[in-house]
Write a protein that holds these residues in place. Structure first.
Motif, mmCIF file in Angstrom:
data_model
loop_
_atom_site.group_PDB
_atom_site.id
_atom_site.type_symbol
_atom_site.label_atom_id
_atom_site.label_comp_id
_atom_site.label_asym_id
_atom_site.label_seq_id
_atom_site.Cartn_x
_atom_site.Cartn_y
_atom_site.Cartn_z
ATOM 1 N N GLY A 16 44.986 32.582 52.204
ATOM 2 C CA GLY A 16 44.926 32.425 50.879
ATOM 3 C C GLY A 16 43.876 33.748 50.484
ATOM 4 N N SER A 17 44.174 34.265 49.195
ATOM 5 C CA SER A 17 42.980 35.354 48.675
ATOM 6 C C SER A 17 42.632 35.180 47.347
ATOM 7 N N SER A 18 41.313 35.407 47.326
ATOM 8 C CA SER A 18 40.619 35.455 45.908
ATOM 9 C C SER A 18 40.672 36.878 45.492
ATOM 10 N N ARG B 17 38.794 38.960 42.527
ATOM 11 C CA ARG B 17 38.018 38.786 41.312
ATOM 12 C C ARG B 17 37.405 39.940 40.744
ATOM 13 N N ALA C 128 41.326 41.743 37.793
ATOM 14 C CA ALA C 128 41.722 40.899 38.843
ATOM 15 C C ALA C 128 43.251 40.348 38.270
ATOM 16 N N THR D 245 46.745 41.747 40.245
ATOM 17 C CA THR D 245 47.707 40.598 40.712
ATOM 18 C C THR D 245 49.022 41.198 40.159
ATOM 19 N N THR E 252 47.465 31.205 41.219
ATOM 20 C CA THR E 252 46.504 30.502 40.212
ATOM 21 C C THR E 252 45.492 31.109 39.570
ATOM 22 N N LYS E 253 45.672 31.111 38.436
ATOM 23 C CA LYS E 253 44.585 31.712 37.318
ATOM 24 C C LYS E 253 43.301 30.975 37.154
ATOM 25 N N GLY E 254 42.456 31.138 37.663
ATOM 26 C CA GLY E 254 41.105 30.322 37.314
ATOM 27 C C GLY E 254 40.570 30.926 36.000
ATOM 28 N N ASP F 105 39.444 35.900 37.870
ATOM 29 C CA ASP F 105 39.357 35.168 39.040
ATOM 30 C C ASP F 105 40.840 34.628 39.290
ATOM 31 N N VAL F 106 41.420 35.387 40.383
ATOM 32 C CA VAL F 106 42.881 34.910 40.505
ATOM 33 C C VAL F 106 42.815 34.643 42.050
ATOM 34 N N TYR F 107 43.730 33.336 42.381
ATOM 35 C CA TYR F 107 43.740 33.100 43.772
ATOM 36 C C TYR F 107 45.298 33.052 44.273
#
Length: 160
Positions: free
Chosen positions: A104-106, A108, A112, A116, A151-153, A157-159
Motif C-alpha cells: 500500500g502506498s500513501s 501526499r 496528490a 493519483t 482511498t481519498k483521505g 492525502d490519497v492511499y
C-alpha cells in the motif's frame, strides 16, 4: 502479474518497473524534483524459514493450505479441497483472501489527487474525503497492470 509469472519476471521486478514508469509519467507535469524516490527491491530469501508470515498463517495451515513463497511471504496456493470445490464454495457461500502481504502506498502533498489520477482510472477528485473506489493501474499504452483500491483521505492525502 500472471503475465509476468508466465514470462518468468519476478513480481518485485515488475513493481520496480511499474514505479519507474509511473514516476516518468509524472515528470512532465511536475518536473524531475517531484518524482518519488525509488528504493530498489533487494530482499532475497534463501529458504522457507526466512519467509514472512501473515496474521492468517496459522489459519491457512489449519485449513490445509499448501504454502508457497510469494512476494517474500509464505502464502497458500491451494487448500485440501480441489480448485473446483473451492470455486463452488466461493460462489455459493463466502471465502477470504489474505491481502496482508500486499503493498500500500500513501501519496501526499498538494498534487496528490492529480498525481493519483495520472496512474489510475477514476475521478479521485470527486470522491468525498474518507471514501474510496476500486480502480486499475495502467501502463503507458493503457493496458492494465493491476487492480487496486484508492482511498481519498483529503485533497492532499490519497492511499493506493
Amino acid at each position: 502479474w500472471i503475465h509476468a509469472f508466465v514470462r518468468g519476471i519476478p513480481p518485485r521486478a515488475m513493481l520496480r518497473v511499474a514505479a519507474q514508469r509511473l514516476a516518468k509519467r509524472a515528470a512532465p507535469q511536475w518536473g524531475a524534483a517531484a518524482r518519488p524516490a525509488l528504493v530498489p527491491f533487494a530482499r532475497a530469501y534463501a529458504d522457507d524459514a526466512n519467509l514472512l508470515k501473515t496474521a492468517l498463517y496459522d489459519f491457512h495451515l489449519e485449513m490445509g493450505g499448501k504454502m508457497v513463497p510469494f512476494a517474500g511471504h509464505s502464502m497458500p496456493i491451494q487448500y485440501k479441497d480441489s480448485i473446483m470445490e473451492a470455486t463452488k464454495h466461493c460462489r455459493s457461500a463466502a471465502s477470504i483472501f489474505d491481502v496482508s502481504h500486499m503493498l500500500g502506498s500513501s501519496i501526499r502533498g498538494k498534487d496528490a489527487v492529480a498525481f493519483t489520477e495520472r496512474i489510475v482510472v477514476g475521478d479521485i477528485k470527486a470522491l468525498k474525503n474518507g471514501t474510496g473506489t476500486l480502480s486499475v493501474v495502467l501502463n503507458d499504452n493503457g493496458g492494465v497492470i493491476d487492480d487496486t483500491g484508492v482511498t481519498k483521505g483529503s485533497d492532499e492525502d490519497v492511499y493506493v
